[in-house]
Design a protein around this motif. Structure first.
Motif, PDB file in Angstrom:
ATOM      1  N   CYS A  33      39.970  40.121  33.983  1.00 18.66           N
ATOM      2  CA  CYS A  33      39.095  39.910  35.150  1.00 18.66           C
ATOM      3  C   CYS A  33      39.812  40.204  36.454  1.00 18.66           C
ATOM      4  O   CYS A  33      39.195  40.183  37.520  1.00 18.66           O
ATOM      5  CB  CYS A  33      38.575  38.482  35.162  1.00 18.66           C
ATOM      6  N   CYS A  62      39.174  34.292  39.920  1.00 17.00           N
ATOM      7  CA  CYS A  62      39.063  32.913  40.417  1.00 17.00           C
ATOM      8  C   CYS A  62      40.388  32.442  40.987  1.00 17.00           C
ATOM      9  O   CYS A  62      40.442  31.813  42.044  1.00 17.00           O
ATOM     10  CB  CYS A  62      38.608  31.983  39.291  1.00 17.00           C
ATOM     11  N   CYS A 116      40.703  28.934  36.390  1.00 15.43           N
ATOM     12  CA  CYS A 116      39.871  29.716  35.462  1.00 15.43           C
ATOM     13  C   CYS A 116      38.915  28.777  34.728  1.00 15.43           C
ATOM     14  O   CYS A 116      39.310  27.715  34.252  1.00 15.43           O
ATOM     15  CB  CYS A 116      40.769  30.441  34.459  1.00 15.43           C
ATOM     16  N   ARG A 117      37.683  29.192  34.597  1.00 15.17           N
ATOM     17  CA  ARG A 117      36.675  28.403  33.871  1.00 15.17           C
ATOM     18  C   ARG A 117      36.309  29.037  32.533  1.00 15.17           C
ATOM     19  O   ARG A 117      35.433  28.560  31.828  1.00 15.17           O
ATOM     20  CB  ARG A 117      35.422  28.212  34.732  1.00 15.17           C
ATOM     21  N   GLY A 118      36.926  30.175  32.219  1.00 15.05           N
ATOM     22  CA  GLY A 118      36.811  30.685  30.845  1.00 15.05           C
ATOM     23  C   GLY A 118      35.745  31.731  30.591  1.00 15.05           C
ATOM     24  O   GLY A 118      35.388  31.974  29.440  1.00 15.05           O
ATOM     25  N   CYS A 119      35.250  32.409  31.637  1.00 17.10           N
ATOM     26  CA  CYS A 119      34.068  33.266  31.429  1.00 17.10           C
ATOM     27  C   CYS A 119      34.344  34.492  30.558  1.00 17.10           C
ATOM     28  O   CYS A 119      33.408  35.091  30.032  1.00 17.10           O
ATOM     29  CB  CYS A 119      33.450  33.678  32.761  1.00 17.10           C
TER      30      CYS A 119
END
Ligand code: SF4
Ligand code: SF4
Ligand code: SF4
Length: 325
Positions: free
Chosen positions: A248, A252, A259-262
């Motif tokens: 990515c 973020c 990081c939220r893991g998308c």
């Protein structure tokens, strides 16, 4: 001159951000438009369902499908596109993993309708009317798709050839995928079109991540400002970088957000949330159950934090509530 390859874009349960991501290709979108014949793109071009139905099976080179599957119309469309397209690419976290709409698997249709059309303070609906699949009006019958209890990722409904991860996928990955398809230089079927390594490996803060992390308390970005130079996890913030696939560009992290893991998990990891919970539990400083429980209780929405994008592809899939899945 040979025909250009036909390409379709379609959306299911989505926010529209993945469509924006295609538009965000900027000048590169013109290269794509020049190289292919777009035969379906509801957000931008007025093609009808009957136009697609009339195409020969396999005549579309590739269908990029974003959004999760949560109603009967979406299922019907993706089955049709599977037949018409040589390749199907699950585009974005919702199609890949279930994504944000997949958090609805913590509830069901009855509860959602009751909230949205009943108990919301802004709702003025004394009759408690809810959308019906079939309604008679003035001698005519209006129909709506069937809204399901569960949200599914695309590969739970049709075979998927490739996955473009991200909420939304970044322009360089999209262009890379389009060019690879056009040149016929694709990795093995079933691949996620992003590097198979952890976000931490590409993170600009990775040098500040110690070999051994010990967390005594969980910090939240709503109540404290993270040091922009330091590893979030080492500072006590929940950062899913260790359990998340890279590619990515640390979007973020660069914005001082964990990081939220998308991008979902790396190859071979079935349950991204469980993988992270396991890693997280191992770095909590206290080792007794009561102290670990006390720390975990300070995370306000653990399920939404650890499974923000991946609940429908996890071992959990959905909350058990009785009734059909
Ligand atoms: S992956 Fe993200 S940007 Fe794309 S449709 Fe889902 S929520 Fe929207
Ligand atoms: S845990 Fe988060 S901040 Fe730390 S190195 Fe990994 S991605 Fe970067
Ligand atoms: S840092 Fe994590 S949540 Fe943010 S875009 Fe990258 S993979 Fe997605």
């Amino acid at each position: 001159m040979p025909d250009k390859p036909k390409v379709a874009f379609y959306w299911c349960a989505s926010c529209g951000g993945c469509e924006e991501a295609v538009v965000d290709l900027g000048a590169d979108i013109l290269k794509v438009v020049d190289a292919v014949d777009i035969v379906l793109w509801p957000v931008a071009l007025d093609f009808k369902k009957k136009d697609v139905e009339a195409m020969a099976d396999g005549s579309i080179a590739v269908a990029f499908i974003n959004g999760a599957i949560r109603n009967s119309e979406q299922e019907e469309w993706v089955h049709m596109l599977r037949k018409k397209a040589g390749l199907v690419v699950a585009f974005g976290a919702c199609a890949h993993l279930g994504g944000i709409p997949g958090l609805a698997n913590f509830t069901n249709k009855a509860e959602i309708f009751d909230t949205v059309y009943g108990t919301l303070p802004i709702m003025d609906n004394a009759a408690k009317a809810v959308p019906m699949q079939s309604t008679s009006v003035g001698g005519n019958t209006l129909t709506l798709p069937d809204f399901w209890d569960s949200v599914k990722p695309l590969n739970r409904v049709i075979d998927v050839d490739y996955y473009l991860p991200g909420c939304a996928p970044p322009p360089d990955l999209i262009m890379g995928a389009v060019l690879a398809i056009l040149k016929g230089e694709l990795p093995p079927r079933g691949s996620v079109l992003s590097p198979n390594k952890a976000c931490c490996d590409d993170c600009p803060r990775k040098d500040s991540k110690p070999d051994k992390i010990e967390i005594t308390a969980v910090k939240r970005i709503t109540t404290s400002i993270p040091d922009p130079e330091k590893c979030f996890l080492a500072e006590g913030y929940v950062c899913l970088g260790p359990a998340t696939r890279s590619g990515c560009g640390s979007r973020c992290i660069e914005g001082n957000m964990p990081c939220r893991g998308c991008f979902g998990p790396m190859d071979g990891i079935y349950d991204q949330g469980a993988k992270f919970i396991s890693a997280f539990a191992s770095i909590l400083s206290p080792k007794d159950d009561a102290s670990i429980g006390a720390i975990m209780d300070t995370i306000p929405d653990p399920a939404g934090t650890f499974y923000r994008f991946s609940l429908p592809t996890s071992l959990l899939f959905r909350k058990k509530m009785g009734g059909p899945a």
